[in-house]
Design a protein around this motif. Sequence first.
Motif, short mmCIF file in Angstrom:
data_model
loop_
_atom_site.label_atom_id
_atom_site.label_comp_id
_atom_site.label_asym_id
_atom_site.label_seq_id
_atom_site.Cartn_x
_atom_site.Cartn_y
_atom_site.Cartn_z
N ALA A 26 0.83 -1.21 0.00
CA ALA A 26 0.00 0.00 0.00
C ALA A 26 0.86 1.25 0.00
N VAL A 27 1.94 1.25 0.80
CA VAL A 27 2.82 2.42 0.85
C VAL A 27 3.45 2.66 -0.52
N LYS A 28 3.89 1.60 -1.19
CA LYS A 28 4.51 1.74 -2.50
C LYS A 28 3.54 2.35 -3.50
N GLU A 29 2.29 1.89 -3.51
CA GLU A 29 1.31 2.43 -4.45
C GLU A 29 1.04 3.90 -4.18
N LEU A 30 0.92 4.27 -2.89
CA LEU A 30 0.61 5.66 -2.55
C LEU A 30 1.79 6.58 -2.87
N VAL A 31 3.00 6.13 -2.58
CA VAL A 31 4.18 6.96 -2.88
C VAL A 31 4.33 7.14 -4.39
N GLU A 32 4.06 6.10 -5.16
CA GLU A 32 4.14 6.24 -6.61
C GLU A 32 3.08 7.20 -7.14
N ASN A 33 1.89 7.18 -6.54
CA ASN A 33 0.87 8.16 -6.93
C ASN A 33 1.33 9.58 -6.61
N SER A 34 2.00 9.75 -5.47
CA SER A 34 2.51 11.07 -5.11
C SER A 34 3.58 11.54 -6.09
N LEU A 35 4.43 10.63 -6.53
CA LEU A 35 5.45 10.99 -7.52
C LEU A 35 4.81 11.34 -8.85
N ASP A 36 3.77 10.61 -9.23
CA ASP A 36 3.05 10.93 -10.47
C ASP A 36 2.39 12.30 -10.39
N ALA A 37 2.10 12.76 -9.16
CA ALA A 37 1.46 14.07 -8.97
C ALA A 37 2.47 15.20 -8.89
N SER A 38 3.73 14.95 -9.31
CA SER A 38 4.79 15.97 -9.34
C SER A 38 5.08 16.53 -7.96
N SER A 39 5.09 15.68 -6.95
CA SER A 39 5.37 16.13 -5.58
C SER A 39 6.87 16.38 -5.41
N THR A 40 7.18 17.32 -4.53
CA THR A 40 8.58 17.58 -4.17
C THR A 40 8.86 17.20 -2.72
N SER A 41 7.83 16.82 -1.98
CA SER A 41 8.01 16.40 -0.59
C SER A 41 6.96 15.33 -0.28
N ILE A 42 7.42 14.19 0.23
CA ILE A 42 6.53 13.08 0.55
C ILE A 42 6.85 12.61 1.96
N SER A 43 5.82 12.54 2.81
CA SER A 43 5.99 12.16 4.20
C SER A 43 5.10 10.95 4.50
N VAL A 44 5.68 9.94 5.17
CA VAL A 44 4.96 8.71 5.48
C VAL A 44 5.01 8.49 6.99
N ALA A 45 3.84 8.20 7.57
CA ALA A 45 3.75 7.85 8.99
C ALA A 45 3.05 6.50 9.10
N VAL A 46 3.57 5.62 9.97
CA VAL A 46 3.09 4.24 10.05
C VAL A 46 2.89 3.88 11.52
N LYS A 47 1.82 3.13 11.78
CA LYS A 47 1.54 2.65 13.14
C LYS A 47 1.34 1.15 13.10
N ASP A 48 1.99 0.45 14.02
CA ASP A 48 1.91 -1.02 14.11
C ASP A 48 2.22 -1.68 12.77
N GLY A 49 3.32 -1.27 12.17
CA GLY A 49 3.74 -1.87 10.92
C GLY A 49 2.83 -1.59 9.74
N GLY A 50 1.88 -0.67 9.90
CA GLY A 50 0.96 -0.33 8.82
C GLY A 50 -0.40 -0.95 8.96
N LEU A 51 -0.59 -1.85 9.91
CA LEU A 51 -1.90 -2.49 10.07
C LEU A 51 -2.92 -1.53 10.67
N LYS A 52 -2.50 -0.70 11.60
CA LYS A 52 -3.44 0.24 12.22
C LYS A 52 -3.53 1.55 11.46
N LEU A 53 -2.39 2.02 10.93
CA LEU A 53 -2.41 3.32 10.27
C LEU A 53 -1.28 3.42 9.26
N ILE A 54 -1.62 3.92 8.08
CA ILE A 54 -0.65 4.35 7.07
C ILE A 54 -1.09 5.73 6.60
#
Length: 716
Positions: free
Chosen positions: A38-66
């Motif tokens: 899921a993180v990979k898909e979302l980061v790739e979407n952000s790159l496709d959107a011409s982003s210059t800054s991407i921040s990721v926060a994760v809780k419990d390995g991504g099961l509770k929150l990404i």
Amino acid sequence: MEFEPTEEVKEPPRIHRLDESVVNRIAAGEVIQRPVSAVKELVENSLDASSTSISVAVKDGGLKLIQVSDDGHGIRYEDLPILCERHTTSKLSKYEDLQSIKSMGFRGEALASMTYVGHVTVTTITRGQLHGYRVSYRDGVMEHEPKACAAVKGTQIVIENLFYNMIARRKTLQNSTDDYTKIVDLLSRFAIHHIDVSFSCRKHGAARADVHSVATPSRLNSIKSVYGLSVAQNLIKIEAADNDPSSSVFEMDGFISNSNYVAKKTTMVLFINDRLVECTALKRAIEVVYAATLPKASKPFIYMSIILPPEHVDVNVHPTKREVSLLNQEVIVEKIQSVVESMLRNSNESRTFQEQAVEASPSVPPVTSNDLDVSPLPSGSKSQKVPVHKIVRTDSSDPAGRLHAYLYSNTQKHLERDSSLTAVRSSVRQRRNLKETADLTSIQELINDVDSKCHSGLLDIVRQCTYVGMADDVFALLQHNTHLYLANVVNLSKELMYQQALRRFAHFNAIQLSEPAPLHELIMLALKEEDLDLESIENDDLKEKIAEMNAQLLKQKAEMLEEYFCIFIDSDRNLSRLPILLDQYTPDMDRVPEFVLCLGNDVDWEEEKNCFQSIAAALGNFYAMHPPLLPNPSGKGLEFYRKGKHGKNPQDGENSSSHVGDGIAIEDEFEHELLSEAETAWAQREWWLHWRSSTRFSSGANAKRSPWEGLKCTVV
């Protein structure tokens, strides 16, 4: 005659059409295999959107929150209803587009799949809008109409309770402790390839990021910041290319480790047409070269970026797009293997070993020759043992743990350095914890000062208050229980930013300026704003001298400012990067000149604690929520934006229109561009206050973190 019983003939099972929800959930399980997918898909979407800054926060390995936030172009309001439906995409319109596809996403399945296995919330704003929209999705459809909300440039997507309806997979992943490690590794790989984008990855609620990279023109610097100096200093640049249509057409550049690099496993970062993929054949071919060339079958570090014509790459061969199919793959692998072998054999002619120079600590007296001289012993006698106090650390105040008996002081070789900077940096290095690089004594003392002066009653009011509205340009009305309070938002935000500067010390994300700003010009602007007396023209020479001295001073301190505060000043004395003190908040860039002047004039560079405190205070003042410099475009302030009527009394005219000729009313013209800029600035300030004050902690699925949670309030 006996007859054996015949088996009963069963009819073949009937074929029936699966329910659409079952089909979608099965497909979602293939696309989103684990949180890192899921993180990979979302980061790739952000790159496709011409982003210059991407921040990721994760809780419990991504099961509770990404949570993935970017500053890209955002999502149109009209597209929100079908955003998470299957096979809806902005990347292509017909199958033939796949032959020339350059974006990383194209199927329109990722977001839809996430809504079938988790709870998805999207917050987005596009350029020119005064506010953003937030909407939740489930099973591919919106749960409610998009709601207007505060937002900063770009998109934030939150996935909660991943695999809540796939019990077997969730139980399997709960027993795994390496999901967050996989996400960190993924972001590290993206960071060293997309060097024009800033990346950060942290655990939810953590003050420090585990991945922190800023935009940089040098890929080697990016590798150094992500994988460390030990990797970066042992890399060889490698290039290969072929332009023969009959065999292969490709370009490859990257870095491979040399004979001095030692690791237990292979690290291969491979991008093909800017797409992060795996190629088992290429990886195996390179490992064979290292095993045959270097002793003990050393495991390499490899980064490669391969560019091929889009029509030579089939990207639609794997559900998660982890693999691609290449035209003439065997030829390409063979040519790259040959180049790697040639480079590696040339680098294996000699090996180098790093040697660290040890200098005497000021707190430890130098060891003299008398201390080390041992008188000759008679033949047959036992050798004299070295006293215990000379081979172990006896001074607990010296955390370097040097062995004093083997420490020689060289008084003849002294490098002439900037004394103030050397004093600060040497003191810092001696007391640095290798695991927590920002845990310096002076910073801890400043944080402890803040914590010790905290007022619990005032802290509870600020954390639990409800924002009512602005009383004027500075004071806001806040409600706590049944009481109303007037809060100076400028001073409150100034203290918040000061504390954030201390707590994020040496672990900042970065704001990249679109164009580097010359320090000299910035300081001159600040000096002219302070001195508005038109008759003081004779002071221009003095201002030039002040600007030149401050610009030169900041250039000398550039290394420390970059390392600890992410303030980047290049060799030409240009400011190109600033730190992010609060996620999704950008300061008023009109105040950059004042900030630069403050760094030059108000910082005490001689003493470490005062130095860090004054820089943090300057950052706090710069990032504080000052009223915008443009007048408030409401009420009497609107008159400022009439063409040709700047500063005119609004009572001078009877109404907002002028009459021409035969009673035809023509509205007064406004400076629309200036007016729009002012409306945006004031609206964003209002929305930011409302949003920051209204978020709370909760234990439910929609838990949000209050930005005031880390603020320590003091009664003054």
